[in-house]
Scaffold this motif. Structure first.
Motif, PDB file in Angstrom:
ATOM      1  N   GLU A   7       0.811  -1.214   0.000  1.00 23.35           N
ATOM      2  CA  GLU A   7       0.000   0.000   0.000  1.00 23.35           C
ATOM      3  C   GLU A   7       0.844   1.263   0.000  1.00 23.35           C
ATOM      4  OE1 GLU A   7      -3.886  -0.239   2.344  1.00 23.35           O
ATOM      5  OE2 GLU A   7      -2.486  -1.433   3.539  1.00 23.35           O
ATOM      6  N   GLU A   8       2.042   1.158   0.560  1.00 23.19           N
ATOM      7  CA  GLU A   8       2.838   2.369   0.753  1.00 23.19           C
ATOM      8  C   GLU A   8       4.288   1.986   1.036  1.00 23.19           C
ATOM      9  OE1 GLU A   8       2.897   6.259   3.775  1.00 23.19           O
ATOM     10  OE2 GLU A   8       1.529   4.586   4.166  1.00 23.19           O
ATOM     11  N   ALA A  28       5.189   6.947   7.976  1.00 25.18           N
ATOM     12  CA  ALA A  28       4.196   6.498   6.997  1.00 25.18           C
ATOM     13  C   ALA A  28       3.081   7.530   6.909  1.00 25.18           C
ATOM     14  CB  ALA A  28       3.649   5.132   7.391  1.00 25.18           C
ATOM     15  N   ILE A  31      -0.816   4.180   5.736  1.00 23.01           N
ATOM     16  CA  ILE A  31      -0.931   3.094   6.698  1.00 23.01           C
ATOM     17  C   ILE A  31      -1.518   3.568   8.020  1.00 23.01           C
ATOM     18  CG2 ILE A  31       0.472   1.498   8.116  1.00 23.01           C
ATOM     19  CD1 ILE A  31       0.082   0.612   5.244  1.00 23.01           C
ATOM     20  N   ILE A  35      -5.559   3.700  12.218  1.00 19.24           N
ATOM     21  CA  ILE A  35      -4.676   2.758  12.887  1.00 19.24           C
ATOM     22  C   ILE A  35      -5.042   2.648  14.372  1.00 19.24           C
ATOM     23  CG2 ILE A  35      -2.908   4.435  13.551  1.00 19.24           C
ATOM     24  CD1 ILE A  35      -0.807   2.368  12.736  1.00 19.24           C
ATOM     25  N   ILE A  41       0.857  -4.849  10.837  1.00 22.79           N
ATOM     26  CA  ILE A  41       1.372  -4.186   9.641  1.00 22.79           C
ATOM     27  C   ILE A  41       2.474  -5.065   9.060  1.00 22.79           C
ATOM     28  CG2 ILE A  41       2.450  -2.133   8.674  1.00 22.79           C
ATOM     29  CD1 ILE A  41      -0.228  -1.478   9.833  1.00 22.79           C
ATOM     30  N   THR A  43       5.667  -5.432   7.254  1.00 22.64           N
ATOM     31  CA  THR A  43       6.805  -4.555   6.998  1.00 22.64           C
ATOM     32  C   THR A  43       7.877  -5.365   6.288  1.00 22.64           C
ATOM     33  OG1 THR A  43       6.270  -3.340   9.029  1.00 22.64           O
ATOM     34  CG2 THR A  43       8.463  -2.994   8.071  1.00 22.64           C
ATOM     35  N   LEU A  83       5.012  -1.545   3.017  1.00 22.90           N
ATOM     36  CA  LEU A  83       4.024  -1.622   4.089  1.00 22.90           C
ATOM     37  C   LEU A  83       2.659  -2.047   3.548  1.00 22.90           C
ATOM     38  CD1 LEU A  83       4.844   1.740   5.942  1.00 22.90           C
ATOM     39  CD2 LEU A  83       5.649  -0.557   6.545  1.00 22.90           C
ATOM     40  N   GLU A  84       1.987  -2.885   4.331  1.00 24.10           N
ATOM     41  CA  GLU A  84       0.610  -3.293   3.996  1.00 24.10           C
ATOM     42  C   GLU A  84      -0.151  -3.562   5.286  1.00 24.10           C
ATOM     43  OE1 GLU A  84      -2.050  -6.861   1.906  1.00 24.10           O
ATOM     44  OE2 GLU A  84       0.140  -7.001   1.920  1.00 24.10           O
ATOM     45  N   ARG A  85      -1.367  -3.028   5.370  1.00 26.52           N
ATOM     46  CA  ARG A  85      -2.230  -3.324   6.515  1.00 26.52           C
ATOM     47  C   ARG A  85      -2.876  -4.695   6.345  1.00 26.52           C
ATOM     48  NH1 ARG A  85      -5.501   2.240   5.971  1.00 26.52           N
ATOM     49  NH2 ARG A  85      -5.159   1.624   3.797  1.00 26.52           N
TER      50      ARG A  85
END
Length: 215
Positions: A7-8, A28, A31, A35, A41, A43, A83-85
């Motif tokens: 995502e970022e 970030a 993300i 939150i 997350i 990483t 990064l991804e949730r």
């Protein structure tokens, strides 16, 4: 659970290392939307738990086992990270099912341009390669990718421009390490088959059927 769709790209603000562990603060933006403490997350493909956050960053603790198995130990201040949730019920599964529990690291051995794509060759241990199949899924530093070549020593993926711009993979150079997570389906199948082979075989007879409620 995750999908392997980054995502970022975040930035390492600080790393405080213990004897074998670490506390990492990551800058970030996307993300941080909605939150909460305790959120997961991914990483660089490693599932980490949010222990603190503010408007611009979040903190995670990295235990010794994670440091040993991943390339998080190689991070320094200003390192970029994918990064991804965690996946929400109802989200599209655009990549594949990713646990965030990596199997180990691989080493980039070659980068080769072909038209609009870049071929990335990654050397990995045989214990990882045995789960990698041609046209199957592999997670590299948290990125869901399709295996385009595999042999007994390495595998290759082909990176399109979108993946180049949205992830850190092509910022790496030959000799750099990447986190690898194989498709978990193969590991489950292997475990079930091994258990089946090691279980004592029973004859199917009238007593067996009666004991198990078939008659």
């Amino acid at each position: 659970m995750f999908t392997g769709l980054v995502e970022e790209i975040g930035t390492i603000l600080s790393i405080t290392k213990g004897e074998k562990s670490a506390k990492i603060t990551i800058q970030a933006k996307k993300i941080l939307e909605n939150i909460c403490l305790g959120d997961s997350i991914a990483t660089n493909g490693v599932c980490l738990t949010v222990t603190d956050f503010n408007q611009n960053s979040f903190c995670v603790d990295v235990m010794a086992e994670t440091m040993r198995r991943s390339n998080l130990k190689d991070l320094i201040k200003n390192s970029p990270v994918n990064l991804e949730r965690a996946l929400k019920l109802g989200d599209r599964l655009g990549g594949h099912i990713v646990s965030g529990h990596i199997d180990g690291v691989g080493i980039i051995t070659d980068l080769e341009k072909e038209d609009n794509a870049i071929w990335v060759s990654i050397k990995a241990h045989e214990e990882i390669l045995k789960y990698i199949v041609l046209k199957g899924s592999i997670t590299i530093d948290g990125i869901s990718l399709t295996v385009a070549y595999v042999d007994n020593h390495l595998f290759k993926v082909s990176i399109i421009p979108h993946t180049k711009h949205m992830t850190t993979l092509l910022d790496k150079k030959i000799g750099d390490s990447v986190n690898l997570e194989c498709d978990m389906i193969g590991k489950y199948i292997e475990k079930f088959l091994l258990q089946r082979e090691s279980s004592p075989k029973k004859d199917i007879n009238m007593n067996f059927l009666s004991e198990h409620g078939f008659i």
